[in-house]
Design a protein around this motif. Structure first.
Motif, PDB file in Angstrom:
ATOM      1  N   LEU A 121       0.826  -1.200   0.000  1.00 40.93           N
ATOM      2  CA  LEU A 121       0.000   0.000   0.000  1.00 40.93           C
ATOM      3  C   LEU A 121       0.865   1.257   0.000  1.00 40.93           C
ATOM      4  O   LEU A 121       2.005   1.254   0.457  1.00 40.93           O
ATOM      5  CB  LEU A 121      -0.909   0.001   1.242  1.00 40.93           C
ATOM      6  CG  LEU A 121      -1.810  -1.225   1.420  1.00 40.93           C
ATOM      7  CD1 LEU A 121      -2.647  -1.080   2.680  1.00 40.93           C
ATOM      8  CD2 LEU A 121      -2.708  -1.443   0.212  1.00 40.93           C
ATOM      9  N   PHE A 122       0.314   2.353  -0.522  1.00 43.19           N
ATOM     10  CA  PHE A 122       0.966   3.660  -0.519  1.00 43.19           C
ATOM     11  C   PHE A 122       2.338   3.625  -1.194  1.00 43.19           C
ATOM     12  O   PHE A 122       3.267   4.304  -0.765  1.00 43.19           O
ATOM     13  CB  PHE A 122       1.095   4.195   0.911  1.00 43.19           C
ATOM     14  CG  PHE A 122      -0.204   4.280   1.646  1.00 43.19           C
ATOM     15  CD1 PHE A 122      -1.118   5.294   1.367  1.00 43.19           C
ATOM     16  CD2 PHE A 122      -0.547   3.336   2.603  1.00 43.19           C
ATOM     17  CE1 PHE A 122      -2.323   5.359   2.037  1.00 43.19           C
ATOM     18  CE2 PHE A 122      -1.749   3.403   3.283  1.00 43.19           C
ATOM     19  CZ  PHE A 122      -2.645   4.426   2.998  1.00 43.19           C
ATOM     20  N   GLY A 123       2.472   2.818  -2.237  1.00 43.72           N
ATOM     21  CA  GLY A 123       3.712   2.773  -3.003  1.00 43.72           C
ATOM     22  C   GLY A 123       4.816   1.942  -2.404  1.00 43.72           C
ATOM     23  O   GLY A 123       5.922   1.890  -2.976  1.00 43.72           O
ATOM     24  N   VAL A 124       4.572   1.298  -1.261  1.00 43.35           N
ATOM     25  CA  VAL A 124       5.611   0.488  -0.622  1.00 43.35           C
ATOM     26  C   VAL A 124       5.878  -0.764  -1.460  1.00 43.35           C
ATOM     27  O   VAL A 124       4.951  -1.387  -1.974  1.00 43.35           O
ATOM     28  CB  VAL A 124       5.176   0.096   0.807  1.00 43.35           C
ATOM     29  CG1 VAL A 124       6.178  -0.876   1.432  1.00 43.35           C
ATOM     30  CG2 VAL A 124       5.048   1.343   1.670  1.00 43.35           C
ATOM     31  N   ARG A 125       7.136  -1.113  -1.636  1.00 40.85           N
ATOM     32  CA  ARG A 125       7.566  -2.306  -2.369  1.00 40.85           C
ATOM     33  C   ARG A 125       6.984  -2.355  -3.788  1.00 40.85           C
ATOM     34  O   ARG A 125       6.550  -3.380  -4.262  1.00 40.85           O
ATOM     35  CB  ARG A 125       7.183  -3.570  -1.606  1.00 40.85           C
ATOM     36  CG  ARG A 125       7.812  -3.705  -0.229  1.00 40.85           C
ATOM     37  CD  ARG A 125       7.314  -4.923   0.503  1.00 40.85           C
ATOM     38  NE  ARG A 125       7.591  -6.124  -0.286  1.00 40.85           N
ATOM     39  CZ  ARG A 125       6.762  -7.169  -0.339  1.00 40.85           C
ATOM     40  NH1 ARG A 125       5.606  -7.140   0.291  1.00 40.85           N
ATOM     41  NH2 ARG A 125       7.086  -8.238  -1.053  1.00 40.85           N
ATOM     42  N   GLY A 126       6.994  -1.222  -4.430  1.00 40.87           N
ATOM     43  CA  GLY A 126       6.513  -1.176  -5.810  1.00 40.87           C
ATOM     44  C   GLY A 126       5.078  -0.743  -5.952  1.00 40.87           C
ATOM     45  O   GLY A 126       4.613  -0.486  -7.069  1.00 40.87           O
ATOM     46  N   GLY A 127       4.340  -0.665  -4.855  1.00 38.90           N
ATOM     47  CA  GLY A 127       2.980  -0.148  -4.896  1.00 38.90           C
ATOM     48  C   GLY A 127       1.992  -1.034  -5.637  1.00 38.90           C
ATOM     49  O   GLY A 127       2.157  -2.255  -5.757  1.00 38.90           O
ATOM     50  N   HIS A 128       0.955  -0.373  -6.157  1.00 36.24           N
ATOM     51  CA  HIS A 128      -0.154  -1.082  -6.790  1.00 36.24           C
ATOM     52  C   HIS A 128       0.293  -1.864  -8.023  1.00 36.24           C
ATOM     53  O   HIS A 128      -0.186  -2.989  -8.267  1.00 36.24           O
ATOM     54  CB  HIS A 128      -1.245  -0.081  -7.178  1.00 36.24           C
ATOM     55  CG  HIS A 128      -2.452  -0.715  -7.788  1.00 36.24           C
ATOM     56  ND1 HIS A 128      -3.325  -1.491  -7.065  1.00 36.24           N
ATOM     57  CD2 HIS A 128      -2.931  -0.708  -9.073  1.00 36.24           C
ATOM     58  CE1 HIS A 128      -4.289  -1.927  -7.862  1.00 36.24           C
ATOM     59  NE2 HIS A 128      -4.064  -1.475  -9.081  1.00 36.24           N
ATOM     60  N   ALA A 129       1.216  -1.299  -8.803  1.00 37.49           N
ATOM     61  CA  ALA A 129       1.665  -1.985 -10.015  1.00 37.49           C
ATOM     62  C   ALA A 129       2.329  -3.316  -9.664  1.00 37.49           C
ATOM     63  O   ALA A 129       2.067  -4.341 -10.298  1.00 37.49           O
ATOM     64  CB  ALA A 129       2.629  -1.099 -10.792  1.00 37.49           C
ATOM     65  N   HIS A 185      -1.255 -11.267 -10.844  1.00 32.48           N
ATOM     66  CA  HIS A 185      -1.379 -11.888 -12.163  1.00 32.48           C
ATOM     67  C   HIS A 185      -0.427 -13.066 -12.307  1.00 32.48           C
ATOM     68  O   HIS A 185      -0.756 -14.081 -12.923  1.00 32.48           O
ATOM     69  CB  HIS A 185      -1.115 -10.858 -13.252  1.00 32.48           C
ATOM     70  CG  HIS A 185      -2.219  -9.851 -13.379  1.00 32.48           C
ATOM     71  ND1 HIS A 185      -2.082  -8.686 -14.099  1.00 32.48           N
ATOM     72  CD2 HIS A 185      -3.471  -9.834 -12.874  1.00 32.48           C
ATOM     73  CE1 HIS A 185      -3.212  -7.988 -14.021  1.00 32.48           C
ATOM     74  NE2 HIS A 185      -4.058  -8.674 -13.281  1.00 32.48           N
ATOM     75  N   SER A 186       0.768 -12.930 -11.744  1.00 33.75           N
ATOM     76  CA  SER A 186       1.729 -14.026 -11.803  1.00 33.75           C
ATOM     77  C   SER A 186       1.202 -15.233 -11.056  1.00 33.75           C
ATOM     78  O   SER A 186       1.339 -16.378 -11.511  1.00 33.75           O
ATOM     79  CB  SER A 186       3.067 -13.582 -11.206  1.00 33.75           C
ATOM     80  OG  SER A 186       3.976 -14.653 -11.142  1.00 33.75           O
TER      81      SER A 186
END
Length: 260
Positions: free
Chosen positions: A209-217, A224-225
């Motif tokens: 959340l909030f861009g942590v560890r790459g965020g939403h993407a 998906h993986s």
């Protein structure tokens, strides 16, 4: 949980022709089911089944949801009690004045000092508060309960908005919990603070959340993986040709429609 991937190779490995019709392999258990698949599309859009890490995450979120919902029920009961005391404040004061001395013998046995107890102090202030103030306190209780319900529902349904809402709502009240500890330290307050801090850290880190560890993407790529791996794993075992007696067993299932 049957799924028809758009990728021809995977789809071929997930389906089999039987005397009763086409059967598709269940992504969860590996068994074949007669009838049309329940879903279809790209392999990386296949549903992520609740097993392994996904199942552990769901269990943690739903435990947090239950804690929030239980807290909401308690807040509603407290708010209701405050409203009742507000309409009969004199009776509440008389009951408190009689109950406190009666409880002292039991408190002495349990080595509890009721005169310096923060709970008793808060109750005394609450009971002797003006009716208008009591009404405001009850409204705040109901509002806080509504926040807890929203958190609980979002977390129980495993919704991403619920994760964001839970982090924001929990973080807002952390300073208040820390302030309460500066007044008086109890195991209940320490445990509540530890649970809330742990919940915030877990949600932010594990759900990106909030861009942590790459965020939403990064979260979507990981999801998906995982979906693609579900299909790959189910398709990795080549379907064997059903024997004649198996076809006879599958025939009655075809009449009842698809199941997983």
């Amino acid at each position: 949980m049957t799924y028809r991937p758009d990728e021809t190779e995977l789809a071929t490995r997930l389906r089999v022709e039987t005397a009763a019709g086409v059967a598709w392999r269940c992504l969860r258990c590996g068994d074949f089911t007669i009838g049309e698949p329940l879903g279809g599309g790209p392999a990386d859009e296949a549903p992520v089944l609740l097993r392994g890490r996904a199942l552990r995450d769901a269990m943690v979120l739903r435990l947090l949801a239950l804690e929030r919902l239980v807290r909401a029920v308690l807040l509603v009961l407290i708010g209701y009690a405050i409203l009742q005391f507000r309409h009969s404040q004199a009776q509440a004061e008389d009951l408190f004045d009689r109950a406190l001395p009666a409880a002292k013998p039991l408190a002495d046995v349990l080595h509890l000092d009721l005169d310096s107890s923060p709970t008793v102090t808060h109750l005394r202030h609450l009971i002797y508060t003006q009716p208008k103030t009591l009404l405001l306190v009850a409204v705040l209780m109901f509002g806080y309960a509504a926040i807890q319900v929203a958190e609980g529902v979002g977390l129980w349904l495993l919704k991403r908005w619920g994760e964001y809402f839970a982090v924001v709502a929990t973080s807002i009240f952390l300073p208040l919990e820390v302030y309460e500890l500066t007044e008086h330290i109890t195991w209940l307050r320490v445990a509540a603070l530890a649970i809330n801090i742990g919940a915030v850290v877990y949600l932010v880190a594990s759900k990106r959340l909030f861009g942590v560890r790459g965020g939403h993407a990064a979260f979507e790529a990981e999801r998906h993986s995982a979906s693609l791996l579900e299909v790959d794993e189910a398709a990795a075992v080549p379907p064997a040709e059903p024997a004649a007696d198996q076809d006879q067993d599958l025939a009655p299932a075809a009449k009842s429609g698809p199941a997983s």
